[in-house]
Motif scaffolding. Structure first.
Motif, short mmCIF file in Angstrom:
data_model
loop_
_atom_site.label_atom_id
_atom_site.label_comp_id
_atom_site.label_asym_id
_atom_site.label_seq_id
_atom_site.Cartn_x
_atom_site.Cartn_y
_atom_site.Cartn_z
N GLY A 286 0.85 -1.19 0.00
CA GLY A 286 0.00 0.00 0.00
C GLY A 286 0.88 1.24 0.00
O GLY A 286 1.70 1.41 0.89
N ASN A 287 0.72 2.08 -1.00
CA ASN A 287 1.56 3.26 -1.10
C ASN A 287 0.72 4.49 -1.42
O ASN A 287 1.13 5.35 -2.18
CB ASN A 287 2.65 3.04 -2.16
CG ASN A 287 3.70 4.12 -2.12
OD1 ASN A 287 3.93 4.75 -1.10
ND2 ASN A 287 4.36 4.34 -3.24
N VAL B 250 -4.80 7.18 4.88
CA VAL B 250 -5.20 6.18 5.88
C VAL B 250 -6.29 5.26 5.33
O VAL B 250 -6.11 4.05 5.24
CB VAL B 250 -5.69 6.87 7.18
CG1 VAL B 250 -6.07 5.83 8.23
CG2 VAL B 250 -4.62 7.81 7.72
N LEU B 251 -7.41 5.84 4.97
CA LEU B 251 -8.56 5.02 4.59
C LEU B 251 -8.36 4.26 3.29
O LEU B 251 -8.83 3.12 3.16
CB LEU B 251 -9.81 5.89 4.53
CG LEU B 251 -10.17 6.59 5.84
CD1 LEU B 251 -11.41 7.46 5.66
CD2 LEU B 251 -10.36 5.59 6.96
N ALA B 252 -7.66 4.83 2.32
CA ALA B 252 -7.41 4.12 1.06
C ALA B 252 -6.55 2.88 1.30
O ALA B 252 -6.83 1.81 0.73
CB ALA B 252 -6.76 5.04 0.03
N ASN B 253 -5.53 3.00 2.14
CA ASN B 253 -4.71 1.83 2.48
C ASN B 253 -5.56 0.77 3.17
O ASN B 253 -5.45 -0.42 2.88
CB ASN B 253 -3.54 2.22 3.37
CG ASN B 253 -2.41 2.84 2.60
OD1 ASN B 253 -1.96 2.29 1.60
ND2 ASN B 253 -1.95 3.99 3.03
N HIS B 254 -6.40 1.21 4.09
CA HIS B 254 -7.26 0.27 4.81
C HIS B 254 -8.21 -0.45 3.84
O HIS B 254 -8.35 -1.68 3.90
CB HIS B 254 -8.04 1.01 5.89
CG HIS B 254 -8.96 0.13 6.66
ND1 HIS B 254 -8.51 -0.91 7.44
CD2 HIS B 254 -10.30 0.13 6.76
CE1 HIS B 254 -9.54 -1.51 7.99
NE2 HIS B 254 -10.64 -0.91 7.60
N LEU B 255 -8.83 0.29 2.96
CA LEU B 255 -9.74 -0.31 1.99
C LEU B 255 -9.01 -1.30 1.10
O LEU B 255 -9.49 -2.42 0.84
CB LEU B 255 -10.41 0.78 1.15
CG LEU B 255 -11.36 0.28 0.06
CD1 LEU B 255 -12.52 -0.50 0.66
CD2 LEU B 255 -11.87 1.46 -0.76
N ARG C 118 -8.32 -4.48 3.06
CA ARG C 118 -9.57 -5.20 3.32
C ARG C 118 -10.12 -5.89 2.06
O ARG C 118 -10.65 -6.99 2.12
CB ARG C 118 -10.64 -4.27 3.90
CG ARG C 118 -10.36 -3.88 5.33
CD ARG C 118 -10.31 -5.12 6.14
NE ARG C 118 -10.39 -4.82 7.55
CZ ARG C 118 -9.85 -5.57 8.47
NH1 ARG C 118 -9.19 -6.65 8.15
NH2 ARG C 118 -9.97 -5.26 9.74
N LEU C 119 -10.00 -5.24 0.91
CA LEU C 119 -10.48 -5.83 -0.33
C LEU C 119 -9.67 -7.06 -0.74
O LEU C 119 -10.19 -7.96 -1.39
CB LEU C 119 -10.46 -4.80 -1.46
CG LEU C 119 -11.50 -3.69 -1.36
CD1 LEU C 119 -11.26 -2.63 -2.44
CD2 LEU C 119 -12.92 -4.25 -1.47
N LEU C 120 -8.40 -7.10 -0.34
CA LEU C 120 -7.53 -8.22 -0.70
C LEU C 120 -7.36 -9.27 0.38
O LEU C 120 -6.77 -10.31 0.14
CB LEU C 120 -6.15 -7.68 -1.09
CG LEU C 120 -6.09 -6.81 -2.33
CD1 LEU C 120 -4.69 -6.26 -2.52
CD2 LEU C 120 -6.54 -7.58 -3.55
N GLN C 121 -7.87 -9.04 1.57
CA GLN C 121 -7.56 -9.90 2.71
C GLN C 121 -7.89 -11.38 2.50
O GLN C 121 -7.18 -12.25 3.01
CB GLN C 121 -8.23 -9.38 3.99
CG GLN C 121 -9.72 -9.55 4.04
CD GLN C 121 -10.31 -8.94 5.29
OE1 GLN C 121 -9.63 -8.24 6.03
NE2 GLN C 121 -11.58 -9.19 5.50
N ASP C 122 -8.90 -11.69 1.76
CA ASP C 122 -9.25 -13.10 1.53
C ASP C 122 -8.28 -13.81 0.59
O ASP C 122 -8.31 -15.03 0.47
CB ASP C 122 -10.67 -13.20 0.98
CG ASP C 122 -11.72 -12.77 1.99
OD1 ASP C 122 -11.42 -12.79 3.21
OD2 ASP C 122 -12.82 -12.39 1.56
#
Length: 151
Positions: A2-3, A27-32, A35-39
């Motif tokens: 995430g950059n 902050v929020l873009a990195n978090h999103l 989260r979108l890739l976590q699976d």
């Protein structure tokens, strides 16, 4: 990796959702993104989020160009105008410095629930001339920084 990162010349720029855009992107873009890739994460894997030392607000870590961060709840910091003199460049730099501890908190939050073999780390790239993030005399030809930003 995430950059996502941005710094504005004020603290009034907002997203269509009404969030202060420095906080939203840094902050929020990195978090999103995570989260979108976590699976899809499978060991061995590493989540790397780029951050900086600007949150120290001192000469040693940011050449004195960025004030220290403001300590407040994320709900306050994510709103435009949360910093003194919100229309000034200093407020834009404060918004950036304030987003960095929040990014570090995200990395710590990711690290707790991850399965064995998947790591979450913060990577500090350091001052990177030529990005346009901080326009300084150091970018002038012949400066010690000039060679590192040539393409």
């Amino acid at each position: 990796m995430g950059n996502a990162g941005i710094q504005h010349t004020n603290a009034l720029t907002e997203t269509p959702e009404g969030l202060e855009s420095t906080f939203a992107v840094n902050v929020l873009a990195n978090h999103l993104f995570v989260r979108l890739l976590q699976d899809r994460f499978r060991a061995p894997a590493r989540i790397v989020i780029t951050t900086s030392d600007t949150h120290f607000g001192d000469v040693r870590h940011n050449m004195g160009m960025v004030p220290g961060p403001v300590r407040a709840s994320p709900g306050v910091l994510a709103r435009p105008g949360a910093f003194a003199g919100p229309g000034t460049a200093a407020a834009g730099r404060t918004a950036y410095a304030t987003s960095e501890p929040a990014t570090l908190c995200l990395v710590h939050a990711y690290a707790r629930p991850l399965p064995a073999g998947i790591d979450a780390v913060a990577c500090k790239a350091g001052f990177v001339p030529g990005t346009g993030l901080a326009r300084t005399p150091a970018r002038s030809p012949g400066s010690p920084w000039a060679a590192s930003c040539r393409r």
